[in-house]
Design a protein around this motif. Structure first.
Motif, mmCIF file in Angstrom:
data_model
loop_
_atom_site.group_PDB
_atom_site.id
_atom_site.type_symbol
_atom_site.label_atom_id
_atom_site.label_comp_id
_atom_site.label_asym_id
_atom_site.label_seq_id
_atom_site.Cartn_x
_atom_site.Cartn_y
_atom_site.Cartn_z
ATOM 1 N N ILE A 28 5.365 -12.790 37.107
ATOM 2 C CA ILE A 28 6.518 -11.890 37.085
ATOM 3 C C ILE A 28 6.987 -11.610 38.512
ATOM 4 C CG2 ILE A 28 7.225 -9.504 36.614
ATOM 5 C CD1 ILE A 28 5.567 -9.685 34.029
ATOM 6 N N LEU A 29 6.036 -11.325 39.395
ATOM 7 C CA LEU A 29 6.374 -11.069 40.791
ATOM 8 C C LEU A 29 7.022 -12.299 41.430
ATOM 9 C CD1 LEU A 29 6.178 -9.120 43.232
ATOM 10 C CD2 LEU A 29 3.972 -10.193 43.722
ATOM 11 N N PHE A 30 6.477 -13.478 41.147
ATOM 12 C CA PHE A 30 7.016 -14.724 41.688
ATOM 13 C C PHE A 30 8.456 -14.944 41.238
ATOM 14 C CE2 PHE A 30 7.844 -19.266 41.202
ATOM 15 C CZ PHE A 30 7.681 -19.685 42.513
ATOM 16 N N VAL A 31 8.711 -14.799 39.943
ATOM 17 C CA VAL A 31 10.070 -15.008 39.418
ATOM 18 C C VAL A 31 11.029 -13.977 40.012
ATOM 19 C CG1 VAL A 31 11.492 -14.912 37.325
ATOM 20 C CG2 VAL A 31 9.324 -16.142 37.298
ATOM 21 N N ALA A 32 10.570 -12.740 40.137
ATOM 22 C CA ALA A 32 11.438 -11.692 40.678
ATOM 23 C C ALA A 32 11.792 -11.971 42.138
ATOM 24 C CB ALA A 32 10.757 -10.332 40.550
ATOM 25 N N VAL A 33 10.805 -12.373 42.932
ATOM 26 C CA VAL A 33 11.053 -12.588 44.359
ATOM 27 C C VAL A 33 11.819 -13.888 44.599
ATOM 28 C CG1 VAL A 33 9.903 -13.055 46.562
ATOM 29 C CG2 VAL A 33 9.115 -11.190 45.119
ATOM 30 N N GLN A 34 11.493 -14.946 43.878
ATOM 31 C CA GLN A 34 12.101 -16.243 44.135
ATOM 32 C C GLN A 34 13.489 -16.418 43.517
ATOM 33 O OE1 GLN A 34 11.084 -18.957 45.981
ATOM 34 N NE2 GLN A 34 9.571 -17.536 46.789
#
Length: 96
Positions: A28-34
């Motif tokens: 979730i963090l990866f998708v949000a940041v990227q």
């Protein structure tokens, strides 16, 4: 006892679900940041120079990553977290 209980807590199962939950939150963090943050930044720039078409395009570009975040979040909360709590409480009724 007011509810059916299992005889023991499966520690290995709980640990694997906790690891899975940590990986889901990392995803979730990866998708949000990227994907979401850059798209949101680009969309907010269009508010300074009003252009409805570019604003709509920016919203469409973040729609799919936002959907992925929602699905992963629902899976993490309503499947993983609630099953971990049920296991830790030794809840024995698995027919729900």
């Amino acid at each position: 006892k007011s509810y059916p209980q299992s005889p023991r807590v499966r520690r290995r199962w709980v640990m694997s679900r906790m690891l899975e939950m940590a990986l889901i939150w990392f995803a979730i963090l990866f998708v949000a940041v990227q994907y979401i943050m850059p798209g949101l930044r680009n969309t907010l720039v269009t508010l300074e120079h009003p252009d409805v078409l570019r604003f709509a395009e920016g919203l469409v570009k973040i729609a799919v990553p936002n959907f992925v975040v929602w699905i992963l979040g629902f899976y993490a909360i309503f499947h993983l977290q609630l099953n971990i709590i049920a296991e830790l409480l030794s809840f024995g009724d698995r027919q729900f």
